[in-house]
Design a protein around this motif. Structure first.
Motif, PDB file in Angstrom:
ATOM      1  N   LEU A  27     -10.615 -10.109   4.380  1.00 46.57           N
ATOM      2  CA  LEU A  27      -9.212 -10.165   3.964  1.00 46.57           C
ATOM      3  C   LEU A  27      -8.354 -10.785   5.066  1.00 46.57           C
ATOM      4  O   LEU A  27      -7.528 -11.661   4.805  1.00 46.57           O
ATOM      5  CB  LEU A  27      -8.698  -8.767   3.613  1.00 46.57           C
ATOM      6  CG  LEU A  27      -7.220  -8.663   3.236  1.00 46.57           C
ATOM      7  CD1 LEU A  27      -6.940  -9.375   1.923  1.00 46.57           C
ATOM      8  CD2 LEU A  27      -6.793  -7.202   3.160  1.00 46.57           C
ATOM      9  N   PHE A  28      -8.554 -10.354   6.310  1.00 45.95           N
ATOM     10  CA  PHE A  28      -7.755 -10.866   7.412  1.00 45.95           C
ATOM     11  C   PHE A  28      -8.053 -12.336   7.705  1.00 45.95           C
ATOM     12  O   PHE A  28      -7.138 -13.140   7.899  1.00 45.95           O
ATOM     13  CB  PHE A  28      -7.973 -10.030   8.678  1.00 45.95           C
ATOM     14  CG  PHE A  28      -7.074 -10.427   9.800  1.00 45.95           C
ATOM     15  CD1 PHE A  28      -5.735 -10.084   9.785  1.00 45.95           C
ATOM     16  CD2 PHE A  28      -7.554 -11.173  10.861  1.00 45.95           C
ATOM     17  CE1 PHE A  28      -4.881 -10.468  10.814  1.00 45.95           C
ATOM     18  CE2 PHE A  28      -6.719 -11.576  11.884  1.00 45.95           C
ATOM     19  CZ  PHE A  28      -5.370 -11.213  11.855  1.00 45.95           C
ATOM     20  N   VAL A  29      -9.321 -12.700   7.718  1.00 48.42           N
ATOM     21  CA  VAL A  29      -9.702 -14.088   8.021  1.00 48.42           C
ATOM     22  C   VAL A  29      -9.183 -15.043   6.940  1.00 48.42           C
ATOM     23  O   VAL A  29      -8.675 -16.120   7.247  1.00 48.42           O
ATOM     24  CB  VAL A  29     -11.233 -14.212   8.185  1.00 48.42           C
ATOM     25  CG1 VAL A  29     -11.683 -15.652   8.190  1.00 48.42           C
ATOM     26  CG2 VAL A  29     -11.677 -13.520   9.461  1.00 48.42           C
ATOM     27  N   LEU A  30      -9.292 -14.641   5.680  1.00 49.71           N
ATOM     28  CA  LEU A  30      -8.894 -15.536   4.587  1.00 49.71           C
ATOM     29  C   LEU A  30      -7.393 -15.568   4.329  1.00 49.71           C
ATOM     30  O   LEU A  30      -6.864 -16.587   3.888  1.00 49.71           O
ATOM     31  CB  LEU A  30      -9.623 -15.149   3.295  1.00 49.71           C
ATOM     32  CG  LEU A  30     -11.138 -15.353   3.307  1.00 49.71           C
ATOM     33  CD1 LEU A  30     -11.745 -14.877   1.996  1.00 49.71           C
ATOM     34  CD2 LEU A  30     -11.491 -16.806   3.573  1.00 49.71           C
ATOM     35  N   THR A  31      -6.699 -14.446   4.594  1.00 48.76           N
ATOM     36  CA  THR A  31      -5.273 -14.383   4.230  1.00 48.76           C
ATOM     37  C   THR A  31      -4.353 -14.066   5.392  1.00 48.76           C
ATOM     38  O   THR A  31      -3.148 -14.233   5.270  1.00 48.76           O
ATOM     39  CB  THR A  31      -5.043 -13.314   3.141  1.00 48.76           C
ATOM     40  OG1 THR A  31      -5.283 -12.018   3.703  1.00 48.76           O
ATOM     41  CG2 THR A  31      -5.908 -13.548   1.931  1.00 48.76           C
ATOM     42  N   GLY A  32      -4.893 -13.536   6.498  1.00 49.55           N
ATOM     43  CA  GLY A  32      -4.057 -13.110   7.616  1.00 49.55           C
ATOM     44  C   GLY A  32      -3.378 -11.780   7.344  1.00 49.55           C
ATOM     45  O   GLY A  32      -2.481 -11.380   8.073  1.00 49.55           O
ATOM     46  N   ARG A  33      -3.810 -11.073   6.292  1.00 49.99           N
ATOM     47  CA  ARG A  33      -3.187  -9.803   5.918  1.00 49.99           C
ATOM     48  C   ARG A  33      -4.055  -8.634   6.349  1.00 49.99           C
ATOM     49  O   ARG A  33      -5.272  -8.718   6.384  1.00 49.99           O
ATOM     50  CB  ARG A  33      -2.978  -9.747   4.404  1.00 49.99           C
ATOM     51  CG  ARG A  33      -2.003 -10.800   3.948  1.00 49.99           C
ATOM     52  CD  ARG A  33      -1.859 -10.786   2.457  1.00 49.99           C
ATOM     53  NE  ARG A  33      -0.772 -11.678   2.058  1.00 49.99           N
ATOM     54  CZ  ARG A  33      -0.774 -12.378   0.958  1.00 49.99           C
ATOM     55  NH1 ARG A  33      -1.781 -12.295   0.123  1.00 49.99           N
ATOM     56  NH2 ARG A  33       0.241 -13.147   0.672  1.00 49.99           N
ATOM     57  N   VAL A  34      -3.385  -7.511   6.648  1.00 49.34           N
ATOM     58  CA  VAL A  34      -4.062  -6.287   7.053  1.00 49.34           C
ATOM     59  C   VAL A  34      -4.206  -5.394   5.824  1.00 49.34           C
ATOM     60  O   VAL A  34      -3.262  -5.232   5.057  1.00 49.34           O
ATOM     61  CB  VAL A  34      -3.263  -5.574   8.163  1.00 49.34           C
ATOM     62  CG1 VAL A  34      -3.880  -4.240   8.519  1.00 49.34           C
ATOM     63  CG2 VAL A  34      -3.171  -6.468   9.389  1.00 49.34           C
ATOM     64  N   GLY A  35      -5.376  -4.803   5.662  1.00 46.88           N
ATOM     65  CA  GLY A  35      -5.669  -4.029   4.453  1.00 46.88           C
ATOM     66  C   GLY A  35      -5.433  -2.547   4.572  1.00 46.88           C
ATOM     67  O   GLY A  35      -6.280  -1.766   4.152  1.00 46.88           O
ATOM     68  N   GLY A  36      -4.318  -2.115   5.114  1.00 45.35           N
ATOM     69  CA  GLY A  36      -4.015  -0.688   5.191  1.00 45.35           C
ATOM     70  C   GLY A  36      -3.514  -0.147   3.857  1.00 45.35           C
ATOM     71  O   GLY A  36      -2.799  -0.821   3.118  1.00 45.35           O
ATOM     72  N   MET A  37      -3.887   1.080   3.553  1.00 50.54           N
ATOM     73  CA  MET A  37      -3.558   1.655   2.247  1.00 50.54           C
ATOM     74  C   MET A  37      -2.152   2.225   2.158  1.00 50.54           C
ATOM     75  O   MET A  37      -1.637   2.399   1.065  1.00 50.54           O
ATOM     76  CB  MET A  37      -4.585   2.734   1.871  1.00 50.54           C
ATOM     77  CG  MET A  37      -5.971   2.169   1.601  1.00 50.54           C
ATOM     78  SD  MET A  37      -6.022   0.791   0.419  1.00 50.54           S
ATOM     79  CE  MET A  37      -5.586   1.608  -1.097  1.00 50.54           C
ATOM     80  N   SER A  38      -1.490   2.541   3.267  1.00 51.59           N
ATOM     81  CA  SER A  38      -0.132   3.085   3.156  1.00 51.59           C
ATOM     82  C   SER A  38       0.831   2.025   2.619  1.00 51.59           C
ATOM     83  O   SER A  38       1.778   2.355   1.903  1.00 51.59           O
ATOM     84  CB  SER A  38       0.354   3.647   4.489  1.00 51.59           C
ATOM     85  OG  SER A  38       0.427   2.640   5.473  1.00 51.59           O
ATOM     86  N   THR A  39       0.590   0.770   2.910  1.00 55.37           N
ATOM     87  CA  THR A  39       1.426  -0.287   2.339  1.00 55.37           C
ATOM     88  C   THR A  39       1.085  -0.484   0.865  1.00 55.37           C
ATOM     89  O   THR A  39       1.971  -0.791   0.064  1.00 55.37           O
ATOM     90  CB  THR A  39       1.261  -1.592   3.133  1.00 55.37           C
ATOM     91  OG1 THR A  39       1.525  -1.325   4.506  1.00 55.37           O
ATOM     92  CG2 THR A  39       2.235  -2.652   2.658  1.00 55.37           C
ATOM     93  N   VAL A  40      -0.169  -0.279   0.497  1.00 55.32           N
ATOM     94  CA  VAL A  40      -0.533  -0.304  -0.920  1.00 55.32           C
ATOM     95  C   VAL A  40       0.234   0.792  -1.648  1.00 55.32           C
ATOM     96  O   VAL A  40       0.760   0.583  -2.746  1.00 55.32           O
ATOM     97  CB  VAL A  40      -2.055  -0.135  -1.108  1.00 55.32           C
ATOM     98  CG1 VAL A  40      -2.417   0.091  -2.569  1.00 55.32           C
ATOM     99  CG2 VAL A  40      -2.796  -1.337  -0.554  1.00 55.32           C
TER     100      VAL A  40
END
Length: 161
Positions: A27-40
């Motif tokens: 996710l980070f390599v392809l989009t630069g986004r962090v996959g934390g669940m609190s933001t979800v």
């Protein structure tokens, strides 16, 4: 000792950790986004709450992919359970005596607390530590100390786990 710590074996824990790590790295390599669940959690609330906090652009602009991300986590667990798990909710590994309403309330409170703390165990523990962030180390140590204290307090107060 290993059977005491991992009564159902250790391979699925290792596989889960590798898959989660690979998923957030991808996710980070392809989009630069962090996959934390609190933001979800917050971006999902933006669908149903008109409160100013949930209507911030950072939640509105990312809620689509974050909802798909959360759905992928649920579906991945369901696929594992169906393919390699017990396939039914009985036995020690697939049941709980906790009422559904308490599980839902607990989930909402944990999500709210994680959002108030500006992050959760997945964001800090997996993504933050993976990128060597000092605030994430402090957060993870705090999470773990709180969990140890809470588990021991429950054990001392109730005599059971």
């Amino acid at each position: 000792m290993q059977n005491l710590i991992f009564p159902l074996g250790w391979a699925h824990y290792l596989a889960g950790g590798v898959l989660i790590g690979a998923g957030v790295a991808l996710l980070f390599v392809l989009t630069g986004r962090v996959g934390g669940m609190s933001t979800v959690y917050s971006s999902t609330w933006s669908f149903v709450s008109r409160a100013a906090f949930f209507q911030q652009a950072r939640f509105l602009d990312s809620r689509g992919w974050r909802l798909v991300y959360a759905l992928g986590l649920v579906l991945g667990a369901a696929l594992y359970w169906w393919g390699w798990g017990t396939g039914h909710a009985s036995g020690a590994a697939g049941s709980t005596a906790v009422p559904v309403w308490q599980l839902l309330l607990g989930g909402l409170l944990v999500g709210y607390g994680a959002r108030r703390a500006n992050g959760c165990t997945s964001g800090h523990g997996i993504c933050g530590l993976g990128s060597l962030q000092l605030p994430s180390l402090v957060a993870v140590l705090t999470f773990m100390a709180t969990a140890f204290l809470t588990a021991n307090a429950v054990l001392a107060l109730t005599g059971s786990r």
